[in-house]
Design a protein around this motif. Structure first.
Motif, short mmCIF file in Angstrom:
data_model
loop_
_atom_site.label_atom_id
_atom_site.label_comp_id
_atom_site.label_asym_id
_atom_site.label_seq_id
_atom_site.Cartn_x
_atom_site.Cartn_y
_atom_site.Cartn_z
N PHE A 338 0.69 -1.25 0.14
CA PHE A 338 -0.13 0.10 0.06
C PHE A 338 0.85 1.29 0.16
N GLY A 339 2.29 1.04 0.18
CA GLY A 339 2.92 2.45 0.38
C GLY A 339 4.08 2.23 1.40
N VAL A 340 4.90 3.35 1.51
CA VAL A 340 5.93 3.39 2.66
C VAL A 340 5.32 3.83 4.05
N ILE A 341 6.26 3.47 4.98
CA ILE A 341 5.64 3.84 6.35
C ILE A 341 6.48 5.14 6.75
N SER A 342 5.49 5.92 6.92
CA SER A 342 6.00 7.32 7.41
C SER A 342 5.21 8.11 8.38
N HIS A 343 5.31 9.52 8.57
CA HIS A 343 4.43 10.13 9.46
C HIS A 343 2.82 10.16 9.12
N LYS A 344 2.73 9.86 7.59
CA LYS A 344 1.42 9.58 7.21
C LYS A 344 0.62 8.49 7.96
N SER A 345 1.32 7.77 8.55
CA SER A 345 0.63 6.45 8.95
C SER A 345 -0.02 7.07 10.35
N ASP A 346 0.47 8.04 11.15
CA ASP A 346 -0.23 8.78 12.25
C ASP A 346 -1.55 9.35 11.76
N VAL A 347 -1.28 10.10 10.66
CA VAL A 347 -2.51 10.81 10.10
C VAL A 347 -3.66 9.98 9.89
N TYR A 348 -3.56 8.44 9.23
CA TYR A 348 -4.40 7.59 9.01
C TYR A 348 -5.09 7.28 10.47
N SER A 349 -4.33 7.10 11.57
CA SER A 349 -4.98 6.59 12.89
C SER A 349 -5.68 7.90 13.39
N THR A 417 -6.30 5.72 1.36
CA THR A 417 -5.69 4.37 1.43
C THR A 417 -4.19 4.69 0.79
N ASP A 418 -3.89 5.37 -0.07
CA ASP A 418 -2.65 5.85 -0.61
C ASP A 418 -2.06 7.13 0.31
N PRO A 419 -0.81 6.58 0.95
CA PRO A 419 -0.29 7.64 1.99
C PRO A 419 -0.31 9.02 1.31
#
Length: 470
Positions: A338-349, A417-419
């Protein structure tokens, strides 16, 4: 001489022998009249019962023969064959006993070895955790937060008298410092991890100073004893106030203005973690449970046990395994396609959490059956897209409805879905504080509802799961 011992006397003659004891009766057997003296030919059936003494029975059991000597005294005659048979029996018993003893001894040694190995593994694990924490504290040098002894921790908690909550990493107790400040003391279990949770908390939160980040007052590291001391948040966690049907929230429903301010405060806290520190901190476990509220319902992000620290200029990180809580984990965290792990993962949560604040419910409605299972993000998107009535409770005026719609639109952008399609937390703050008319409805998130088996699952990697706070 009597016949009380059942001695048997026999004669071929029909006349009683004069040598019989006077108290004995004679037995006339049915035999042929002209049989030879050395033979006994029985000519009819009859019952014949023989009773022997206990001594004779024991003699027969040993393979001997019971005999009476000339004085009518009992003798046990053991033949050579019976003697050898007895010796062999004793040998068999001795061998069997030896094998049984060896088997029992082997089992005892095995159990002892297992216990010793288990104890050794636990010792190694605890020793590794101890070494990891010790190395971290040594490399960090002097910390701005206070270090307390374990006796200090016992004193400030009155020997752990007032328990606030329980979680996967330990227990939280109410305490009081010498200056009168009330604190929450999180005492960590020894068996969890290799000290990573403790290190993450101290390393990340000691770098922060923000109104929307919980303050770490101090820590304890003494042998196997580890504890973290936080400022006390009187209103506990956000989770208590936002879910319908939650007994603790029945008399504490928050108004839309308060929910709106809380969503902005959390966004500012995350913006600070991502951009305001000298190093970037990724939280990886943003959810209502980890948002604490002070006496004025100002939100503070807590529980940095799963946090990752990386340089400010670095936006992509590598990570082995998924971490977070089911329902809030970004897709790229558990599936790299789905993509790379970054600060955008916190944005999703963050987006998933704000949607739960808006709907006053979990994003998955587990009260309906499987065929009618409702995925709230899809339901709310449909009503927003068609400009339909949102059906949200407690909207008292137009301002409340505008704030609710802004929270929904921003959340739907955050859970793309796309970071790369998700906004940064700085942009999130701008959108929440801007006008509703300036916001565009995002594309529909195409992830489907999680399976029911995942509903209610706890943290993938060890986040605290307390009942009330911290």
């Amino acid at each position: 001489m009597s016949c009380g011992d059942y001695n048997i006397y026999y004669t071929h003659s029909n006349e009683a022998s004069q040598s019989f004891p006077s108290g004995c009766s004679t037995i006339q057997l049915p035999v042929q009249e002209h049989s030879h003296e050395a033979e006994l030919n029985i000519t009819a059936e009859f019952d014949f019962e023989v009773r022997v003494s206990d001594a004779c029975s024991r003699c027969y059991s040993r393979g001997g023969l019971c005999e009476l000597d000339k004085k009518a005294e009992f003798n046990c005659i053991v033949t050579e064959e019976a003697f050898q048979k007895g010796i062999k029996s004793l040998e068999v018993i001795a061998i069997a006993t030896s094998f049984a003893g060896i088997g029992v001894l082997t089992f005892i040694i095995y159990c002892f070895w297992r216990k010793l190995s288990s104890t050794k593994d636990i010792w190694k694990k605890e020793n590794l955790a101890h070494q990891n924490v010790k190395a971290f504290l040594r490399n960090r040098g002097p910390l701005v937060i206070s270090r307390y002894s374990y006796s200090d921790v016992k004193t400030m908690t009155k020997s752990f008298n007032d328990k606030l909550g329980q979680g996967g990493y330990g227990s939280v107790y109410k305490g009081k410092l010498q200056d009168g400040c009330f604190v929450a003391v999180k005492v960590l279990n020894n068996s969890k991890g290799n000290g990573e949770e403790f290190i993450n908390e101290v390393a990340s939160i000691s770098r922060t100073s923000h109104v929307n980040i919980v303050t770490l007052k101090g820590f304890c590291f003494e042998g196997s004893k580890r504890a973290l001391i936080y400022e006390l948040m009187p209103n506990g966690s956000l989770e208590k106030f936002i879910y319908k049907g939650n007994p603790s929230s029945s008399n504490h429903q928050l108004g839309w203005e308060t929910l709106y301010k809380i969503s902005i405060g959390i966004a500012r806290g995350l913006e600070y973690l991502h951009r305001g520190c000298n190093t970037r901190i990724l939280h990886f476990d943003i959810k209502p449970h980890n948002i604490l509220l002070d006496e004025n319902f100002c939100p503070k992000i807590s529980d940095f046990g799963l946090a990752k620290i990386c340089p400010r200029e670095k936006s992509i990180i590598s990570m082995v395994g998924a971490r977070g809580t089911v329902g809030y984990i970004a897709p790229e965290v558990f599936c790299r396609s789905f993509g790379v792990i970054s600060h955008k993962s916190d944005v999703y949560s963050y987006g998933m959490m704000v949607l739960e604040m808006v709907g006053s419910r979990k994003n998955i409605d587990v009260s309906v059956d499987l065929t009618g299972e409702i995925y709230f993000p899809h339901w709310i998107y449909k009503h927003l897209e068609l400009n339909e009535e949102l059906g949200l409770l407690g909207l008292l005026n137009e301002g409340d409805e505008d704030n609710a719609r802004k929270m929904i639109i921003v959340s739907l952008w955050c859970i793309q879905t796309d970071p790369s399609n998700r906004p940064s937390m700085s942009r999130v703050v701008e959108m929440l504080e801007g006008s509703l008319e300036s916001l565009q409805i995002p594309p529909k998130p195409y992830l489907s509802s999680p399976s029911r088996s995942s509903i209610g699952s706890s943290t993938v990697m060890g986040s605290m799961q307390y009942d009330s706070m911290y």
